[in-house]
Every structure is written in C-alpha cells, then in structure tokens.
Design a protein around this motif. Structure first.
Motif, PDB file in Angstrom:
ATOM      1  N   SER A   1     -39.159 -60.213  23.933  1.00  0.00           N
ATOM      2  CA  SER A   1     -38.430 -58.968  23.687  1.00  0.00           C
ATOM      3  C   SER A   1     -39.427 -57.846  23.448  1.00  0.00           C
ATOM      4  O   SER A   1     -40.626 -58.072  23.224  1.00  0.00           O
TER       5      SER A   1
ATOM      6  N   LEU B   1     -38.446 -49.112  21.475  1.00  0.00           N
ATOM      7  CA  LEU B   1     -37.698 -50.325  21.178  1.00  0.00           C
ATOM      8  C   LEU B   1     -36.212 -50.055  21.010  1.00  0.00           C
ATOM      9  O   LEU B   1     -35.802 -48.981  20.567  1.00  0.00           O
ATOM     10  N   ASP B   2     -35.420 -51.058  21.351  1.00  0.00           N
ATOM     11  CA  ASP B   2     -34.004 -50.999  21.018  1.00  0.00           C
ATOM     12  C   ASP B   2     -33.858 -50.978  19.504  1.00  0.00           C
ATOM     13  O   ASP B   2     -34.661 -51.595  18.786  1.00  0.00           O
ATOM     14  N   PRO B   3     -32.830 -50.300  18.986  1.00  0.00           N
ATOM     15  CA  PRO B   3     -32.713 -50.136  17.529  1.00  0.00           C
ATOM     16  C   PRO B   3     -32.756 -51.431  16.741  1.00  0.00           C
ATOM     17  O   PRO B   3     -33.352 -51.486  15.657  1.00  0.00           O
ATOM     18  N   GLU B   4     -32.175 -52.505  17.284  1.00  0.00           N
ATOM     19  CA  GLU B   4     -32.140 -53.746  16.514  1.00  0.00           C
ATOM     20  C   GLU B   4     -33.501 -54.441  16.449  1.00  0.00           C
ATOM     21  O   GLU B   4     -33.677 -55.394  15.685  1.00  0.00           O
TER      22      GLU B   4
END
Length: 271
Positions: free
Chosen positions: A169, A198-201
């Motif tokens: 990821s 990055l994606d928030p999670e």
C-alpha cells in the motif's frame, strides 16, 4: 563498523543541556526565473528539535527543505550542516570553497523523505533499504542487511522483506522510504509532506512512525499539512508565507495564540 555508524541515529542520544546546532541557514534566497520563491530565510535547528513547517501551497516550504539537501540551487545565503559551512552563495556564486566530495559526505548525515516514495520497483523492500549503505558508504553486506531488517521491523514491515513495492500500500511504501533514509544513519531527517500522496486511512501509520522517531529525539524538519501532528509532536512551528518565515513559536503559541491576521486566516481555513 564505520565511524558514521558507531551510534545508531535511532537511539536519539543528545545533550539536552547544550544541544548543538544541526542545521542553520542565513538569508537563503531562491528564485525560479523572475519569481522569488524564498526571501532571506534564516533558521537554526538544534539537536533533538522537531520543527514543523506549515503554510499554504506556494509559500516556499518544500523549496526551503530541498535547499537544505542541495536539491535546489540557492541564489544567495549560507547553509551550515552540523556547524560545517556547506553553502555560501553571493550573487549566484558559491564562495564556500567546499569540494563536491566534502559536500556529499556532509549530506550523508541528512536523510530526506519525499511526497512520493521513489522506491526501486525492481528491487525488494529489503534491497531498497540496503542499497545506499552498500553502494554509497561501502559498508559490509551482512552489517547493512542486519540494520535494514532491524529498521523494517521498527517501521512494522518485518514481514515484507521480500515483497516488491507494487505489492505494498502507499502507507507501507512510505514506511519503506523512511527506513531507507534511516539506513544511512542520518543525524537529521527532512520530511517533505510525507503523507500528502496517501489515502486518508493510510496517513496514521506513517505519522506513527514519525512520532516514534520524535520520541527517540531524532532531529526532524517536517513540512506538513497535518496540523494535529504538528501540534502534538512539533517542538517548534514555523508558518511560512510568501517565501518568508512569517511567524514561529511553540505549538501552543502558534495554534492557540496566533499573532498575525495571515496566520489566523490560514488556521481558520485548515482547522
């Protein structure tokens, strides 16, 4: 073991009573064509400090960080790394008389993590972390391998040694990038908006690694849009605006008692 590696940087040993200067700039100016991006930026960062740089896009934050690592050409000003004068530019000409080899060796002590991970896609996670100590510092392979494994365990990726970057990821890739920078045993770490891609999670897992570095008293300069991280981890906050350090202070001063209308406007927009 080489002299550079006698004490691992992640132990965070420092002299609290009289911290030494790690990075110092004096009147740094950078221009892109006719655009003045940095205007006489002066800063000193002491050992063990976590300096977070905040501000709107285009304020000069990343350009300043990149200038510290010799990735941007400064027009004028001075830069010291660990009390060694690395750059002394006057009217676009470097008069510091330092050799290219000396500059490179000074910069080995400054690790940098970028917005993009820049991992080698054809090499495994372990190989990515090992490559610089092997080929730049010429250290023994087994010594480098053990340090790389230890660092990957520290960033929570001990089970991904043989994985390739495209199987990870974004958060995992950024943690590999942090381990790769730490593998050179730097004395200072620069982070240029390390979570912005990055994606928030996935943001939290990278920030947690950075928090652990701060707890171990790693000297860090962090350009970030993560205000919660800056408030919690930063020992000093710089607000940049228009190519200048417009305001600086403790997290309490910057976030709870901003002085300038411009900083108040910025915080109202991002908090």
């Amino acid at each position: 073991m080489s002299e550079k590696n006698e004490n691992s940087v992640v132990t965070g040993e420092s002299n609290k009573s009289n911290p030494k200067s790690m990075i110092k700039t004096e009147n740094i100016c950078v221009s892109f064509g006719k655009l003045d991006v940095l205007k006489n930026v002066s800063l000193e960062v002491k050992e063990g400090e976590v300096v977070c740089i905040i501000g709107a896009s285009g304020a000069g934050k990343s350009t300043f960080l990149r200038s510290l690592n010799n990735l941007e050409h400064i027009k004028s000003g001075k830069i010291w790394i660990m009390d060694q004068l690395m750059e002394d530019y006057q009217n676009g000409r470097n008069v510091s008389h330092i050799s290219g080899k000396e500059r490179r060796e000074i910069l080995w002590d400054v690790g940098m993590v970028f917005q993009r991970f820049n991992l080698f896609p054809h090499k495994t996670v372990l190989e990515n972390v090992m490559i610089s100590p092997l080929h730049v510092l010429k250290e023994p392979k087994e010594e480098v391998r053990q340090r790389a494994v230890d660092l990957l365990n520290q960033v929570g990726l001990g089970d991904k040694l043989d994985a390739y970057p495209n199987k990870l990821s974004g958060g995992q890739q950024q943690r590999v990038a942090i381990a790769r920078a730490l593998a050179m045993n730097p004395k200072v770490m620069l982070f240029d908006e390390p979570t912005s891609a990055l994606d928030p999670e996935l943001v939290g897992e990278v920030l947690n690694v950075m928090k652990k570095l701060a707890q171990k008293e790693m000297t860090m300069i962090v350009v970030t849009h993560e205000m919660g991280f800056a408030r919690e981890v930063g020992t000093r906050i710089l607000f940049m605006d228009g190519g200048n350090i417009a305001e600086e202070g403790s997290p309490e001063e910057i976030f709870n008692n901003p002085k300038s209308d411009r900083l108040k406007q910025f915080l109202n927009a991002v908090l």
